[in-house]
Design an enzyme around this catalytic site. Structure first.
Site, PDB file in Angstrom:
ATOM      1  N   TYR A  95       4.248  80.873  51.795  1.00 51.73           N
ATOM      2  CA  TYR A  95       3.009  80.393  52.393  1.00 51.73           C
ATOM      3  C   TYR A  95       2.749  80.960  53.759  1.00 51.73           C
ATOM      4  CZ  TYR A  95       1.223  77.409  48.678  1.00 51.73           C
ATOM      5  OH  TYR A  95       0.803  76.965  47.275  1.00 51.73           O
ATOM      6  N   GLU A 137       2.935  71.047  44.564  1.00 52.04           N
ATOM      7  CA  GLU A 137       3.534  72.115  43.786  1.00 52.04           C
ATOM      8  C   GLU A 137       5.283  71.532  43.661  1.00 52.04           C
ATOM      9  OE1 GLU A 137       2.722  75.845  45.664  1.00 52.04           O
ATOM     10  OE2 GLU A 137       0.594  75.588  45.014  1.00 52.04           O
ATOM     11  N   ARG A 206       1.946  86.786  33.099  1.00 54.92           N
ATOM     12  CA  ARG A 206       0.694  86.520  32.550  1.00 54.92           C
ATOM     13  C   ARG A 206       1.028  85.163  31.952  1.00 54.92           C
ATOM     14  NH1 ARG A 206       0.065  90.493  34.676  1.00 54.92           N
ATOM     15  NH2 ARG A 206      -1.029  92.429  34.120  1.00 54.92           N
ATOM     16  N   TYR A 208      -0.097  82.389  28.996  1.00 60.25           N
ATOM     17  CA  TYR A 208      -0.860  82.439  27.755  1.00 60.25           C
ATOM     18  C   TYR A 208      -0.743  80.839  27.364  1.00 60.25           C
ATOM     19  CZ  TYR A 208      -0.062  87.326  27.409  1.00 60.25           C
ATOM     20  OH  TYR A 208      -0.106  88.630  27.895  1.00 60.25           O
ATOM     21  N   SER A 209      -1.634  80.282  26.614  1.00 60.43           N
ATOM     22  CA  SER A 209      -2.016  79.032  26.159  1.00 60.43           C
ATOM     23  C   SER A 209      -0.920  79.031  24.924  1.00 60.43           C
ATOM     24  CB  SER A 209      -3.262  78.702  25.672  1.00 60.43           C
ATOM     25  OG  SER A 209      -4.109  78.830  26.570  1.00 60.43           O
ATOM     26  N   GLY A 278     -10.053  82.531  22.862  1.00 61.82           N
ATOM     27  CA  GLY A 278      -9.963  81.403  23.617  1.00 61.82           C
ATOM     28  C   GLY A 278      -9.643  80.337  22.658  1.00 61.82           C
ATOM     29  N   THR A 280      -6.916  79.806  21.312  1.00 67.37           N
ATOM     30  CA  THR A 280      -5.610  79.353  21.313  1.00 67.37           C
ATOM     31  C   THR A 280      -5.378  77.843  21.577  1.00 67.37           C
ATOM     32  OG1 THR A 280      -5.188  80.636  23.212  1.00 67.37           O
ATOM     33  CG2 THR A 280      -4.564  81.823  21.232  1.00 67.37           C
ATOM     34  N   PRO A 281      -5.784  77.561  22.862  1.00 64.45           N
ATOM     35  CA  PRO A 281      -5.397  76.065  23.157  1.00 64.45           C
ATOM     36  C   PRO A 281      -6.247  75.020  22.467  1.00 64.45           C
ATOM     37  CG  PRO A 281      -7.006  77.178  24.724  1.00 64.45           C
ATOM     38  CD  PRO A 281      -6.575  78.264  23.886  1.00 64.45           C
ATOM     39  N   PHE A 398     -10.078  81.972  31.253  1.00 65.60           N
ATOM     40  CA  PHE A 398      -8.997  83.143  30.881  1.00 65.60           C
ATOM     41  C   PHE A 398      -8.819  83.610  32.501  1.00 65.60           C
ATOM     42  CE2 PHE A 398     -10.447  84.161  26.635  1.00 65.60           C
ATOM     43  CZ  PHE A 398      -9.598  83.120  26.159  1.00 65.60           C
TER      44      PHE A 398
HETATM   45  C1  HEM Z   1      -3.807  81.806  42.016  1.00 69.35           C
HETATM   46  C2  HEM Z   1      -5.636  79.594  45.984  1.00 69.35           C
HETATM   47  C3  HEM Z   1      -1.337  80.402  48.101  1.00 69.35           C
HETATM   48  C4  HEM Z   1      -0.098  83.414  44.811  1.00 69.35           C
HETATM   49  C5  HEM Z   1      -4.613  81.343  42.823  1.00 69.35           C
HETATM   50  C6  HEM Z   1      -6.005  80.971  42.563  1.00 69.35           C
HETATM   51  C7  HEM Z   1      -6.407  80.159  43.552  1.00 69.35           C
HETATM   52  C8  HEM Z   1      -5.486  80.394  44.768  1.00 69.35           C
HETATM   53  C9  HEM Z   1      -7.743  79.781  43.800  1.00 69.35           C
HETATM   54  C10 HEM Z   1      -6.638  81.162  41.324  1.00 69.35           C
HETATM   55  C11 HEM Z   1      -6.167  80.094  40.218  1.00 69.35           C
HETATM   56  C12 HEM Z   1      -6.572  80.233  38.873  1.00 69.35           C
HETATM   57  O1  HEM Z   1      -7.089  81.236  38.557  1.00 69.35           O
HETATM   58  O2  HEM Z   1      -6.564  79.226  38.260  1.00 69.35           O
HETATM   59  C13 HEM Z   1      -4.651  79.682  46.963  1.00 69.35           C
HETATM   60  C14 HEM Z   1      -4.621  79.067  48.135  1.00 69.35           C
HETATM   61  C15 HEM Z   1      -3.485  79.378  49.011  1.00 69.35           C
HETATM   62  C16 HEM Z   1      -2.605  79.997  47.924  1.00 69.35           C
HETATM   63  C17 HEM Z   1      -5.947  78.318  48.729  1.00 69.35           C
HETATM   64  C18 HEM Z   1      -3.180  78.681  50.091  1.00 69.35           C
HETATM   65  C19 HEM Z   1      -3.312  77.502  50.688  1.00 69.35           C
HETATM   66  C20 HEM Z   1      -0.425  81.262  47.413  1.00 69.35           C
HETATM   67  C21 HEM Z   1       0.555  81.880  47.901  1.00 69.35           C
HETATM   68  C22 HEM Z   1       1.062  82.623  46.908  1.00 69.35           C
HETATM   69  C23 HEM Z   1       0.070  82.685  45.857  1.00 69.35           C
HETATM   70  C24 HEM Z   1       1.456  81.499  49.025  1.00 69.35           C
HETATM   71  C25 HEM Z   1       2.207  83.418  47.014  1.00 69.35           C
HETATM   72  C26 HEM Z   1       2.407  84.526  47.650  1.00 69.35           C
HETATM   73  C27 HEM Z   1      -0.947  83.546  43.673  1.00 69.35           C
HETATM   74  C28 HEM Z   1      -0.839  84.128  42.532  1.00 69.35           C
HETATM   75  C29 HEM Z   1      -1.820  83.705  41.602  1.00 69.35           C
HETATM   76  C30 HEM Z   1      -2.676  82.744  42.612  1.00 69.35           C
HETATM   77  C31 HEM Z   1       0.256  84.881  42.294  1.00 69.35           C
HETATM   78  C32 HEM Z   1      -2.265  84.109  40.381  1.00 69.35           C
HETATM   79  C33 HEM Z   1      -3.552  84.863  40.056  1.00 69.35           C
HETATM   80  C34 HEM Z   1      -3.223  86.557  39.994  1.00 69.35           C
HETATM   81  O3  HEM Z   1      -1.908  86.936  40.051  1.00 69.35           O
HETATM   82  O4  HEM Z   1      -4.104  87.151  40.264  1.00 69.35           O
HETATM   83  N1  HEM Z   1      -4.409  81.021  44.193  1.00 69.35           N
HETATM   84  N2  HEM Z   1      -3.344  80.343  46.905  1.00 69.35           N
HETATM   85  N3  HEM Z   1      -1.042  81.723  46.205  1.00 69.35           N
HETATM   86  N4  HEM Z   1      -1.976  82.418  43.768  1.00 69.35           N
HETATM   87 FE1  HEM Z   1      -2.476  81.574  44.926  1.00 69.35          FE
END
Ligand code: HEM
Length: 406
Positions: A95, A137, A206, A208-209, A278, A280-281, A398
């Protein structure tokens, strides 16, 4: 506690940042990956390239900031994101990295307009938002670990069976390598697969459901091979899974997550709507309903291009045949000549409101849907137009969440 002054600064600057939202988060990712390239092992590069994740993160940060004095109000959204974070293995120590780079990007894009006062207020607000995510979390990690057979991060699974579901979808049946028990999951939930693909510098994760009902001795995922096209690169993970991963191979899996889940306590009629992979779930939900709630009326509506891409056809047809409460309805958008001759589908076309109204006695049902974005938008609008109350509409995107109202 943030001071009233800090809250006032945050609220008055949210609209400014929203205007620059995409520029700020694009810059944010550039800076973060330059200083912390190890994070490329966690983030989805395809989403980055298509700019989808930029929008998702920006929207979430601003939505949270706009409710900074009452984060409770956005707890459902926080939980949904936290599920995704938990399944990816995001840690508290990540964070501050995001926070520092986000602030640096704000400064960079806004220049002199980003005064020290504004930056300090955002640093404080980000701390509050981050703490909220971290604590939700941590609760989810503990829950995943505490479940019988549960685990915290990634666990090795053996591919015990690989089976073709259509020309583009293949199922993988997975059992824990350690031979231990599998925790139950809720129909609709997903898992993350972490993969090392030869020739790739970073690992890829990635979601996957789970496509079978809970309570089996394996988890099943059903993956569409994303071949890519003019605007879309080929899916590195899906292509590797299809072409190279074989029975006996090991995959790293995180515990089931997600809040798109079937309410098995309710006895309302259920409508399960899916487009393409879509389904799958929804197949997991369908199987669970057939097993556990044999009296609950279920309508399974599936839209596919044609019989070649129609996955799990026999499984669903068989379920509908064996269970009186289950009705299946299939639409093909581009039936082949063969399909036209042999049938095997109910209608040519797409899902829309007149179709739903012709198939269902009324709008009193719980609607669950998942599919490509245009499908999701059409279904969502149709349900709204039909006056289906918000709490009866359940859906899963997705990839990064999008907005259904655009
Ligand atoms: C996905 C918000 C912090 C890594 C997401 C999504 C949102 C979000 C809205 C998309 C969720 C979805 O598609 O269902 C936030 C907010 C944060 C935060 C508001 C801070 C308060 C972090 C941190 C990390 C992180 C600290 C790690 C370094 C990821 C990753 C994804 C993700 C890897 C998956 C999407 C991808 O790989 O493209 N986050 N996030 N996030 N977040 Fe965060």
């Amino acid at each position: 506690m943030l001071s009233p002054q800090t809250i006032a600064i945050i609220k008055s600057t949210v609209p400014v940042l929203e205007v620059h939202g995409k520029a700020i988060t694009t810059r944010f990712y550039e800076m973060m990956f330059a200083s912390h390239p190890e994070l490329l092992n966690i983030f989805n590069h395809a989403n980055q390239k298509q700019g989808r994740q930029q929008t998702a993160l920006a929207n979430a940060v601003y939505a949270a900031a706009a409710h900074i004095d009452n984060l409770e109000a956005i707890l459902p959204a926080v939980k949904q994101i936290a599920h995704k974070h938990r399944s990816l293995g995001i840690k508290p120590e990540h964070y501050p990295i995001v926070g520092e780079n986000l602030l640096a990007a704000i400064k960079d894009v806004l220049g002199d307009a980003a005064t020290d006062e504004i930056i300090n207020a955002w640093a404080e607000a980000y701390g509050v938002i981050a703490d909220a995510f971290i604590s939700v979390e941590e609760g989810m990690y503990r829950e995943a670990e505490a479940a019988e057979g549960g685990w915290r991060d990634f666990r090795d699974f053996v591919v015990v069976k690989k089976g073709k579901e259509s020309a583009v979808v293949t199922s993988f049946y997975l059992k824990p390598k350690d031979g231990g028990p599998l925790p139950p999951f809720q129909p609709g939930q997903y898992i993350s697969v972490k993969m090392t693909v030869p020739g790739e510098t970073h690992t890829h994760i990635r979601q996957y459901s789970l496509s079978d009902s809970p309570g089996k001795e394996y988890y099943r995922i059903s993956v569409k091979r994303e071949d890519g096209g003019e605007e879309k690169p080929a899916g590195i993970v899906s292509c590797y899974l299809h072409s190279h991963v074989q029975e006996g191979d090991i995959l790293q899996i995180s515990a089931p997550a997600g809040d798109f889940i079937l309410d098995t306590e309710a006895d309302t009629p259920v409508v399960l709507l899916s487009g393409g992979v879509g389904l799958t779930p929804l197949v997991s939900m369908l199987q669970t309903l057939a097993q556990r709630q044999p009296k609950r009326p279920v309508t399974f509506i599936h839209a596919a291009r044609n019989s070649l891409t129609h996955a799990m056809k026999e499984q669903v047809t068989e379920l509908a045949r064996r269970h009186e409460n289950v009705r299946s309805y299939v639409l093909y958008s581009e039936p082949t000549e063969e399909d036209r001759k042999l049938g095997g589908f109910d209608k040519e076309g797409h899902v829309d409101l007149p179709l739903l109204q012709s198939l269902l006695p009324d709008n009193r049902a719980d609607f669950y849907f998942c599919g490509p974005v245009p499908f999701m938008k059409t279904v969502y609008r149709a349900l709204q137009e039909w006056g289906v109350p918000h709490e009866r509409i359940h859906y899963e995107f997705f990839g990064p969440m999008g907005s259904l109202n655009e």
